[in-house]
Design an enzyme around this catalytic site. Structure first.
Site, PDB file in Angstrom:
ATOM      1  N   TYR A  73       0.834  -1.206   0.000  1.00 15.60           N
ATOM      2  CA  TYR A  73       0.000   0.000   0.000  1.00 15.60           C
ATOM      3  C   TYR A  73       0.867   1.253   0.000  1.00 15.60           C
ATOM      4  O   TYR A  73       0.489   2.279  -0.553  1.00 15.60           O
ATOM      5  CB  TYR A  73      -0.946  -0.002   1.212  1.00 15.60           C
ATOM      6  CG  TYR A  73      -1.958   1.110   1.126  1.00 15.60           C
ATOM      7  CD1 TYR A  73      -3.036   1.027   0.240  1.00 15.60           C
ATOM      8  CD2 TYR A  73      -1.819   2.263   1.895  1.00 15.60           C
ATOM      9  CE1 TYR A  73      -3.948   2.052   0.129  1.00 15.60           C
ATOM     10  CE2 TYR A  73      -2.730   3.297   1.788  1.00 15.60           C
ATOM     11  CZ  TYR A  73      -3.788   3.201   0.913  1.00 15.60           C
ATOM     12  OH  TYR A  73      -4.686   4.211   0.796  1.00 15.60           O
ATOM     13  N   PHE A 125      -6.893  20.801 -25.350  1.00 13.67           N
ATOM     14  CA  PHE A 125      -7.204  19.373 -25.395  1.00 13.67           C
ATOM     15  C   PHE A 125      -8.431  19.151 -24.507  1.00 13.67           C
ATOM     16  O   PHE A 125      -8.603  19.832 -23.506  1.00 13.67           O
ATOM     17  CB  PHE A 125      -6.029  18.490 -24.953  1.00 13.67           C
ATOM     18  CG  PHE A 125      -6.408  17.038 -25.094  1.00 13.67           C
ATOM     19  CD1 PHE A 125      -6.538  16.470 -26.346  1.00 13.67           C
ATOM     20  CD2 PHE A 125      -6.734  16.275 -23.985  1.00 13.67           C
ATOM     21  CE1 PHE A 125      -6.976  15.157 -26.495  1.00 13.67           C
ATOM     22  CE2 PHE A 125      -7.167  14.962 -24.131  1.00 13.67           C
ATOM     23  CZ  PHE A 125      -7.290  14.399 -25.388  1.00 13.67           C
ATOM     24  N   THR A 126      -9.257  18.177 -24.891  1.00  9.57           N
ATOM     25  CA  THR A 126     -10.573  18.004 -24.257  1.00  9.57           C
ATOM     26  C   THR A 126     -10.512  17.922 -22.726  1.00  9.57           C
ATOM     27  O   THR A 126     -11.105  18.745 -22.025  1.00  9.57           O
ATOM     28  CB  THR A 126     -11.256  16.746 -24.814  1.00  9.57           C
ATOM     29  OG1 THR A 126     -10.352  15.639 -24.682  1.00  9.57           O
ATOM     30  CG2 THR A 126     -11.626  16.915 -26.280  1.00  9.57           C
ATOM     31  N   ASP A 217       2.360  19.712 -21.243  1.00  6.48           N
ATOM     32  CA  ASP A 217       1.627  18.456 -21.358  1.00  6.48           C
ATOM     33  C   ASP A 217       2.577  17.512 -22.088  1.00  6.48           C
ATOM     34  O   ASP A 217       2.780  17.616 -23.300  1.00  6.48           O
ATOM     35  CB  ASP A 217       0.320  18.647 -22.140  1.00  6.48           C
ATOM     36  CG  ASP A 217      -0.453  17.341 -22.259  1.00  6.48           C
ATOM     37  OD1 ASP A 217       0.164  16.267 -22.125  1.00  6.48           O
ATOM     38  OD2 ASP A 217      -1.677  17.394 -22.480  1.00  6.48           O
ATOM     39  N   LYS A 260       0.424   7.018 -23.600  1.00  2.00           N
ATOM     40  CA  LYS A 260       0.874   7.288 -24.970  1.00  2.00           C
ATOM     41  C   LYS A 260       2.383   7.015 -25.034  1.00  2.00           C
ATOM     42  O   LYS A 260       2.778   5.863 -25.184  1.00  2.00           O
ATOM     43  CB  LYS A 260       0.553   8.733 -25.379  1.00  2.00           C
ATOM     44  CG  LYS A 260      -0.932   8.977 -25.647  1.00  2.00           C
ATOM     45  CD  LYS A 260      -1.720   9.201 -24.398  1.00  2.00           C
ATOM     46  CE  LYS A 260      -3.096   9.742 -24.621  1.00  2.00           C
ATOM     47  NZ  LYS A 260      -3.892   9.787 -23.385  1.00  2.00           N
ATOM     48  N   ARG A 384     -12.731  14.417 -34.329  1.00  2.00           N
ATOM     49  CA  ARG A 384     -12.060  15.498 -33.610  1.00  2.00           C
ATOM     50  C   ARG A 384     -12.515  16.791 -34.275  1.00  2.00           C
ATOM     51  O   ARG A 384     -11.806  17.395 -35.068  1.00  2.00           O
ATOM     52  CB  ARG A 384     -10.535  15.363 -33.680  1.00  2.00           C
ATOM     53  CG  ARG A 384      -9.955  14.187 -32.937  1.00  2.00           C
ATOM     54  CD  ARG A 384      -9.730  14.380 -31.448  1.00  2.00           C
ATOM     55  NE  ARG A 384     -10.864  14.190 -30.580  1.00  2.00           N
ATOM     56  CZ  ARG A 384     -10.764  13.848 -29.305  1.00  2.00           C
ATOM     57  NH1 ARG A 384      -9.597  13.625 -28.735  1.00  2.00           N
ATOM     58  NH2 ARG A 384     -11.821  13.742 -28.544  1.00  2.00           N
ATOM     59  N   PHE A 450     -18.490  13.995 -26.532  1.00  2.00           N
ATOM     60  CA  PHE A 450     -18.107  13.096 -27.628  1.00  2.00           C
ATOM     61  C   PHE A 450     -17.985  11.646 -27.183  1.00  2.00           C
ATOM     62  O   PHE A 450     -18.133  10.737 -27.975  1.00  2.00           O
ATOM     63  CB  PHE A 450     -16.779  13.554 -28.265  1.00  2.00           C
ATOM     64  CG  PHE A 450     -15.646  13.653 -27.281  1.00  2.00           C
ATOM     65  CD1 PHE A 450     -15.461  14.798 -26.545  1.00  2.00           C
ATOM     66  CD2 PHE A 450     -14.780  12.593 -27.099  1.00  2.00           C
ATOM     67  CE1 PHE A 450     -14.424  14.900 -25.629  1.00  2.00           C
ATOM     68  CE2 PHE A 450     -13.731  12.676 -26.186  1.00  2.00           C
ATOM     69  CZ  PHE A 450     -13.573  13.838 -25.441  1.00  2.00           C
TER      70      PHE A 450
HETATM   71  O1  PLI Z   1      -6.318   9.889 -21.256  1.00  2.00           O
HETATM   72  P1  PLI Z   1      -5.488  10.421 -20.131  1.00  2.00           P
HETATM   73  O2  PLI Z   1      -6.283  10.888 -18.985  1.00  2.00           O
HETATM   74  O3  PLI Z   1      -4.389   9.495 -19.710  1.00  2.00           O
HETATM   75  O4  PLI Z   1      -4.703  11.701 -20.711  1.00  2.00           O
HETATM   76  C1  PLI Z   1      -5.373  12.866 -21.076  1.00  2.00           C
HETATM   77  C2  PLI Z   1      -4.633  13.559 -22.177  1.00  2.00           C
HETATM   78  C3  PLI Z   1      -3.924  14.681 -21.902  1.00  2.00           C
HETATM   79  N1  PLI Z   1      -3.242  15.338 -22.886  1.00  2.00           N
HETATM   80  C4  PLI Z   1      -3.243  14.919 -24.171  1.00  2.00           C
HETATM   81  C5  PLI Z   1      -2.485  15.698 -25.182  1.00  2.00           C
HETATM   82  C6  PLI Z   1      -3.939  13.786 -24.515  1.00  2.00           C
HETATM   83  O5  PLI Z   1      -3.916  13.368 -25.780  1.00  2.00           O
HETATM   84  C7  PLI Z   1      -4.671  13.065 -23.501  1.00  2.00           C
HETATM   85  C8  PLI Z   1      -5.472  11.951 -23.814  1.00  2.00           C
HETATM   86  N2  PLI Z   1      -5.685  11.616 -25.067  1.00  2.00           N
HETATM   87  C9  PLI Z   1      -6.496  10.684 -25.538  1.00  2.00           C
HETATM   88  C10 PLI Z   1      -7.320   9.804 -24.680  1.00  2.00           C
HETATM   89  C11 PLI Z   1      -6.542  10.525 -26.971  1.00  2.00           C
HETATM   90  O6  PLI Z   1      -7.234   9.623 -27.469  1.00  2.00           O
HETATM   91  O7  PLI Z   1      -5.849  11.301 -27.649  1.00  2.00           O
END
Ligand code: PLI
Length: 458
Positions: A73, A125-126, A217, A260, A384, A450
């Site tokens: 933990y 970004f969303t 970011d 990513k 998008r 979306f």
């Molecule tokens: O999906 P998260 O919560 O691990 O990360 C959010 C996020 C933050 N910044 C950027 C530039 C992104 O592309 C992003 C998430 N992107 C997604 C889910 C995508 O499909 O592009």
């Protein structure tokens, strides 16, 4: 002319079967999904280009690391490994783990944003903007104008911040009303476009002059580093690790989605240099994510993440990754399919306005195209455009200049023949584009609409 293809720098030792449903079934499935590709079942998808987020294939070294998961933990060994890796690669003093990128966005927004403050950034970004707005902040786009022009392919760093726009905002609202500037490297919504080192440096210098923190970011920072190496004079002989180090030296902190460029399926972090900010984030992470030694990740997740970050710095890996995306884009473009240029790091973005000139933006051309591509080929892509952009505080739709369909390539998952199938399939849709109809809402969710919105054809 066919674009050159670099052979995959890996071989396959485990496979996951995929099936192409018959055409009538595909038509039925997309209808059941309310014409929203997010609502399709994964088993009904043949090639999944919805996102590169959490859809990566891990290496045998990462899988081996899962067996070393220390699920304590508190004080997990895997956290210590991840923390050391982040500090070493990015050069930050403090790291706070989060379950994914938006967990880190939540923490930084909660700590720094007060109602009425303005947060400049190189395109929204969303999730990032949603967290800013939840704290009463106002996002202000300060990306260079050309980022909004899909056809402009003569600009190597379309993600750059426009320093004049940034300074004009500072002068208009005052630096005390700007809690930080958010610089995305690369810029997802602009088509995966990179930011140059020169621009990162200039943004940092201007921010320091006005006492404004710079938060990156870092979600696709390795792709950004590759573009700097390829396109910016003076960096051709530097390693990806050296470029990353220099990039982050022009920031005060970052949020990162490990899903990513961390080459994992789950994970994220907030990293900062300011001790007080770190203390506050460590206090909040316990409320929203978990202990400051796991932040919503399991021990095995953290081990895979630490290993993935190191692997991502390998030149052969990142070269293949970015060039694979370019291959897809070049081959679509050579058939006359309108895409955002230059091709970005993680995805090819089709310009839906040009693809479907007869469908107005309020009839959702990008989503209609994504649905048609699925029906034609079983390939899942993502809207998008206006739906992703959402509504402002008064409830009015944002009308983004870019109305795009994203074909996002997961890391180390698909081969050249998959990409060739994608090119052929989009070409078939392009030839029958006149048959595609616009869509209207059946159900519109209040936030991040979306993801779960439902539609029907007009
Ligand atoms: O999906 P998260 O919560 O691990 O990360 C959010 C996020 C933050 N910044 C950027 C530039 C992104 O592309 C992003 C998430 N992107 C997604 C889910 C995508 O499909 O592009």
């Amino acid at each position: 002319m066919e674009s050159k293809y670099i052979p995959e720098p890996y071989k396959i030792k485990m496979v996951e079967p995929i099936t192409l449903l018959p055409k009538e079934e595909r038509a039925e499935r997309i209808k059941e999904a309310g014409y929203n590709t997010f609502l399709l079942r994964s088993k009904d998808v043949f090639i999944d280009l919805l996102t590169d987020s959490g859809t990566n294939a891990m290496s045998h070294y990462q899988w081996a690391g899962l067996m070393l998961g220390d699920e304590a933990y508190a004080g997990s060994e895997n956290w210590i490994h991840l923390e050391e890796t982040v500090k070493d690669l990015f050069g930050f003093k403090y790291v706070v783990p989060t379950h994914q990128g938006r967990g880190a966005e939540n923490l930084i927004s909660l700590i720094l944003i007060k109602p009425g403050m303005h947060i400049p950034g190189n395109m929204y970004f969303t999730t990032t903007r949603a967290h800013m707005e939840l704290q009463g902040g106002i996002f202000v786009d300060v990306i260079r104008d050309e980022a909004h022009e899909p056809e402009r392919d003569d600009i190597p760093f379309k993600g750059d911040v426009d320093l004049e726009k940034y300074e004009a905002l500072i002068k208009k609202v005052g630096p005390e009303k700007i809690p930080y500037i958010c610089v995305a490297v690369t810029v997802n919504m602009a088509g995966g476009q990179p930011v140059s080192m020169a621009n990162l440096k200039a943004v940092y210098e201007m921010s320091q002059k006005y006492g404004i923190p710079v938060i990156f970011d870092a979600t696709r920072c390795v792709e950004n580093a590759y573009f700097i190496k390829k396109r910016e004079p003076g960096y051709e002989n530097k390693t990806i690790t050296e470029i990353i180090r220099e990039m982050f030296s022009y920031s005060d902190g970052c949020t990162m989605s490990g899903k990513k460029d961390g080459i994992v399926n789950m994970g994220g972090f907030l990293a900062v240099n300011d001790e007080d900010l770190y203390r506050q984030a460590s206090g909040l992470v316990v409320v929203y994510e978990g202990m400051p030694s796991y932040g919503g990740m399991t021990g095995r997740d953290m081990e895979a993440f630490a290993r993935g970050l190191r692997e991502a710095m390998d030149y052969d890996y990142i070269r293949h990754r970015v060039e694979q995306v370019r291959y897809l884009g070049d081959n679509m473009s050579s058939l006359g399919i309108p895409i955002v240029k230059p091709v970005g790091g993680h995805a090819v973005f089709i310009d839906a306005r040009t693809f479907l000139p007869n469908i107005p933006q309020n009839e959702f051309p990008a989503l209609a195209l994504a649905a048609a591509i699925y029906e034609q080929s079983g390939i899942r892509t993502m809207e998008r455009g206006i739906i992703s952009a959402g509504r402002d505080k008064e409830g009015k739709d944002y009308y983004p200049k870019l109305e795009l369909v994203r074909l996002t390539v997961p890391r180390r998952v698909y081969t050249r023949s998959h990409l060739d199938y994608v090119v052929d399939s989009v070409k078939d849709v392009f030839e029958k584009a006149d048959n595609i109809k616009g869509l209207e809402w059946v159900y519109e969710p209040p936030v991040l609409r979306f993801f779960t919105g439902r539609f029907k054809p007009l």
